[in-house]
Design an enzyme around this catalytic site. Structure first.
Site, PDB file in Angstrom:
ATOM      1  N   LYS A 197     -12.618   4.872   1.569  1.00  0.00           N
ATOM      2  CA  LYS A 197     -11.697   5.912   1.113  1.00  0.00           C
ATOM      3  C   LYS A 197     -10.410   5.760   1.905  1.00  0.00           C
ATOM      4  CE  LYS A 197     -11.276  10.924   0.862  1.00  0.00           C
ATOM      5  NZ  LYS A 197     -12.031  12.174   0.930  1.00  0.00           N
ATOM      6  N   LYS A 252     -12.090   4.463  -3.302  1.00  0.00           N
ATOM      7  CA  LYS A 252     -11.224   5.573  -3.699  1.00  0.00           C
ATOM      8  C   LYS A 252      -9.879   5.464  -3.004  1.00  0.00           C
ATOM      9  CE  LYS A 252     -10.944  10.484  -3.038  1.00  0.00           C
ATOM     10  NZ  LYS A 252     -11.437  11.609  -2.321  1.00  0.00           N
TER      11      LYS A 252
HETATM   12  C1  PBG Z   1     -12.609  15.821   0.333  1.00  0.00           C
HETATM   13  C2  PBG Z   1     -12.137  15.082  -0.866  1.00  0.00           C
HETATM   14  C3  PBG Z   1     -10.826  14.756  -1.266  1.00  0.00           C
HETATM   15  C4  PBG Z   1     -10.944  14.175  -2.535  1.00  0.00           C
HETATM   16  C5  PBG Z   1     -12.301  14.110  -2.841  1.00  0.00           C
HETATM   17  N1  PBG Z   1     -13.016  14.674  -1.803  1.00  0.00           N
HETATM   18  C6  PBG Z   1      -9.517  15.032  -0.617  1.00  0.00           C
HETATM   19  C7  PBG Z   1      -9.119  14.359   0.627  1.00  0.00           C
HETATM   20  O1  PBG Z   1      -9.848  13.554   1.218  1.00  0.00           O
HETATM   21  O2  PBG Z   1      -8.037  14.667   1.076  1.00  0.00           O
HETATM   22  C8  PBG Z   1      -9.814  13.714  -3.414  1.00  0.00           C
HETATM   23  C9  PBG Z   1     -10.112  13.633  -4.876  1.00  0.00           C
HETATM   24  C10 PBG Z   1      -8.922  13.577  -5.774  1.00  0.00           C
HETATM   25  O3  PBG Z   1      -7.761  13.442  -5.345  1.00  0.00           O
HETATM   26  O4  PBG Z   1      -9.130  13.680  -6.994  1.00  0.00           O
HETATM   27  N2  PBG Z   1     -12.493  15.166   1.537  1.00  0.00           N
END
Ligand code: PBG
Length: 327
Positions: A197, A252
């Protein structure tokens, strides 16, 4: 001058039938996971302005949306909770009577085995400072966070969740969650790890939907999410998560990181998921609303690109729209 006059690539593209015969990738509704936001004590669903077509749900509208998903043959949803009360330790994330356990129970009561329920595990929607783990000044406390994710995971599994999806990017969380789930008798609960991520700017609209802005501590997640300027670390991230017990690996965001997805899916023999995130969705929606892009065609093209790069599963806010077309 054509050096190879006998070779004409166009022969295999000249009509829809031959194009179909040489096409290698398809989209199926079974590829999709629909992300859903559920807000505690909401009476009526509320639109998210930066994500047209996406809502913060009440329990009732959540159930309705889950029925819509199964009618479209979408096999899974992933839930994000927005609690009424936030605190420094994100207690509502692991409250057995919190919004996510309540929502999971309601879905399972209504739909049973017809729909897989995944739960995002993180504290950022539940902490008053907005970070994914407890903080001390500007420091994000890794090990304190990990214990709390394991606690939340058990509560979600008890409520009936099929898939636990840790999205926090702290070290060691997959191992701790696997061990704790096993100890509580949830050996068959699947772990879908947000393994790779990136600290992306494309999560902006999600933070509106999940009400998870930063109120204290650092103003970004760069100390734990991956640096967009780095590629090499993806292999260690994935190796560790597989060793710790992840069943499915997620990359992601999706579109800006297809190189990452492609390399990993060639390298590791596990199923891959990709998250087409809120910013990717909002970008396409905005262009379509201006008449600058054909929404349906571009949507299908991005989803197919994500499949081609190596994902069998796609988390996408377009899941229902795409399923409607291809079902
Ligand atoms: C929680 C999380 C996030 C997203 C999914 N789970 C936000 C982040 O890490 O700031 C983002 C999903 C999206 O932008 O659609 N940590």
């Amino acid at each position: 001058m054509n050096e190879f006059p006998n070779i004409r690539m166009r022969r295999l593209r000249s009509n829809p039938l031959i194009r179909g015969m040489v096409s290698e990738y398809t989209l199926s509704t079974s590829n999709f996971i629909l992300p859903l936001f559920i807000k505690e004590d909401l009476r009526k669903k509320q639109p998210v302005s930066s994500m047209p077509g996406v809502f913060q749900h009440s329990i009732d509208s959540l159930i309705e949306e889950c029925h819509n998903a199964t009618d479209l043959k979408i096999p899974a949803v992933i839930l994000f909770g927005i609690p009424k009360r936030k605190d420094a330790l994100g207690s509502e994330a692991y409250n057995p009577k919190g919004i996510i356990p309540e929502a999971v129970k309601a879905i399972k009561r209504e739909l049973g085995e017809k729909l897989l329920v995944a739960c995002d595990v993180c504290l950022c929607e539940y902490t008053d400072h907005g970070h994914c783990a407890p903080i001390k000044g500007n420091k994000i406390l890794n090990d304190e966070g990990v214990k709390l994710y394991a606690k939340a995971s058990v509560e979600y599994a008890k409520a009936g969740a099929d898939i636990i999806a840790p999205s926090d990017m702290m070290d060691g969380r997959v191992g701790m969650i696997r061990k704790t789930l096993d100890e509580h008798g949830f050996k068959d609960t699947i772990i879908l790890s947000y393994a790779v991520k990136y600290a992306s700017n494309f999560y902006g609209p999600f933070r509106d939907a999940a009400e998870s802005g930063f109120a204290a501590g650092p103003k970004n997640r760069k100390s734990h999410q991956m640096d967009p300027a780095n590629f090499t670390q993806i292999f260690r991230e994935v190796e560790l998560d597989i060793k710790e017990g992840a069943d499915i690996i997620m990359v992601k965001p999706a579109l800006p990181y297809l190189d990452v997805l492609h390399s990993l899916s060639k390298h590791y023999n596990v199923p891959f998921a990709a998250y087409q995130v809120s910013g990717e969705y909002a970008m396409l929606k905005a262009a379509a609303q201006n008449g600058w892009l054909d929404e349906q065609k571009c949507m299908l093209e991005t989803l197919l690109a994500i499949r081609r790069a190596g994902a069998t599963m796609i988390l996408t806010y377009f899941a229902k729209d795409a399923a409607e077309i291809i079902k």
